[in-house]
Design a protein around this motif. Sequence first.
Motif, mmCIF file in Angstrom:
data_model
loop_
_atom_site.group_PDB
_atom_site.id
_atom_site.type_symbol
_atom_site.label_atom_id
_atom_site.label_comp_id
_atom_site.label_asym_id
_atom_site.label_seq_id
_atom_site.Cartn_x
_atom_site.Cartn_y
_atom_site.Cartn_z
ATOM 1 N N LYS A 26 149.290 44.576 60.020
ATOM 2 C CA LYS A 26 150.283 43.554 59.666
ATOM 3 C C LYS A 26 151.576 44.152 59.112
ATOM 4 O O LYS A 26 152.561 43.443 58.941
ATOM 5 C CB LYS A 26 149.689 42.608 58.609
ATOM 6 C CG LYS A 26 148.544 41.745 59.109
ATOM 7 C CD LYS A 26 149.048 40.608 59.978
ATOM 8 C CE LYS A 26 147.944 39.627 60.306
ATOM 9 N NZ LYS A 26 148.419 38.485 61.085
ATOM 10 N N VAL A 28 151.891 45.263 56.046
ATOM 11 C CA VAL A 28 152.021 44.793 54.658
ATOM 12 C C VAL A 28 151.995 45.997 53.705
ATOM 13 O O VAL A 28 151.087 46.828 53.777
ATOM 14 C CB VAL A 28 150.865 43.822 54.291
ATOM 15 C CG1 VAL A 28 150.965 43.383 52.834
ATOM 16 C CG2 VAL A 28 150.880 42.608 55.216
ATOM 17 N N THR A 77 147.902 34.642 55.784
ATOM 18 C CA THR A 77 149.058 34.778 54.882
ATOM 19 C C THR A 77 150.250 35.406 55.591
ATOM 20 O O THR A 77 151.397 34.966 55.416
ATOM 21 C CB THR A 77 148.670 35.616 53.650
ATOM 22 O OG1 THR A 77 147.549 35.003 53.000
ATOM 23 C CG2 THR A 77 149.821 35.702 52.655
ATOM 24 N N TRP A 78 149.984 36.452 56.382
ATOM 25 C CA TRP A 78 151.047 37.126 57.138
ATOM 26 C C TRP A 78 150.800 36.838 58.614
ATOM 27 O O TRP A 78 149.898 37.401 59.226
ATOM 28 C CB TRP A 78 151.031 38.621 56.830
ATOM 29 C CG TRP A 78 151.403 38.917 55.410
ATOM 30 C CD1 TRP A 78 152.670 39.007 54.886
ATOM 31 C CD2 TRP A 78 150.505 39.140 54.304
ATOM 32 N NE1 TRP A 78 152.615 39.273 53.537
ATOM 33 C CE2 TRP A 78 151.307 39.368 53.140
ATOM 34 C CE3 TRP A 78 149.125 39.184 54.168
ATOM 35 C CZ2 TRP A 78 150.759 39.631 51.894
ATOM 36 C CZ3 TRP A 78 148.567 39.440 52.922
ATOM 37 C CH2 TRP A 78 149.384 39.655 51.804
#
Length: 219
Positions: A26, A28, A77-78
């Motif tokens: 992702k 992140v 969330t992402w």
Amino acid sequence: MAEEVKLFGIWGSPFSRKVEIALKMKGVEYEYIEEELGNMSPLLLKYNPIHKKVPVLVHNGKPIAESVIIIEYIDETWKHNPILPQDPYERAVARFWAKFIDEKCLPALWNSTWSKGKDREAAIEEASQHLNTLENELKDKKFFGGEEIGLVDIVASFVGFWFGALQEVSGLELLTEEKVPKLCKWSYEFVNHSVIKENLPSRDKLVAYLSARFADASK
């Protein structure tokens, strides 16, 4: 406001590595906190008082435990670079196989190397059946997720990487090209994927660690 993401893990744990892979897929940014097996920090125990183990993801002060639950949370969330399929039925199927690997396959593979006597014979038989099940599920796909790595591939990282080291240490030959060629090909593609390769522990270090444990268990 900048997002605060922390991951509590252990270098050799396939469960915390799964979460790292999801975060890296992702893109992140996160802070990694190394825990010690058998001597978890007070902070880890505070964040995961029920299971008292890694991995634990802390997002803006809120803790989430259990690797597959964390991966699903990350995916929701992402939104970019999805890990689970978008179609509800395909998502359900992915969850089914992830659960099968975690609850059936992984324990059988682990027991096939660590059990003794008749227990080991039964565990080897069970592990072999589960590997054949995964072989049949792969069909002609590159990954369980199709052309791209998805939830099932990430959860199966124990099969793709850790079990090879366990086989080397224990002398078992279950995951071989002769017995499960598609699964072996998947394993090669998986561990050599750029994101995966960067987020697996050193194989030499893992083999050395497992060899020491195996020697202790044989005494």
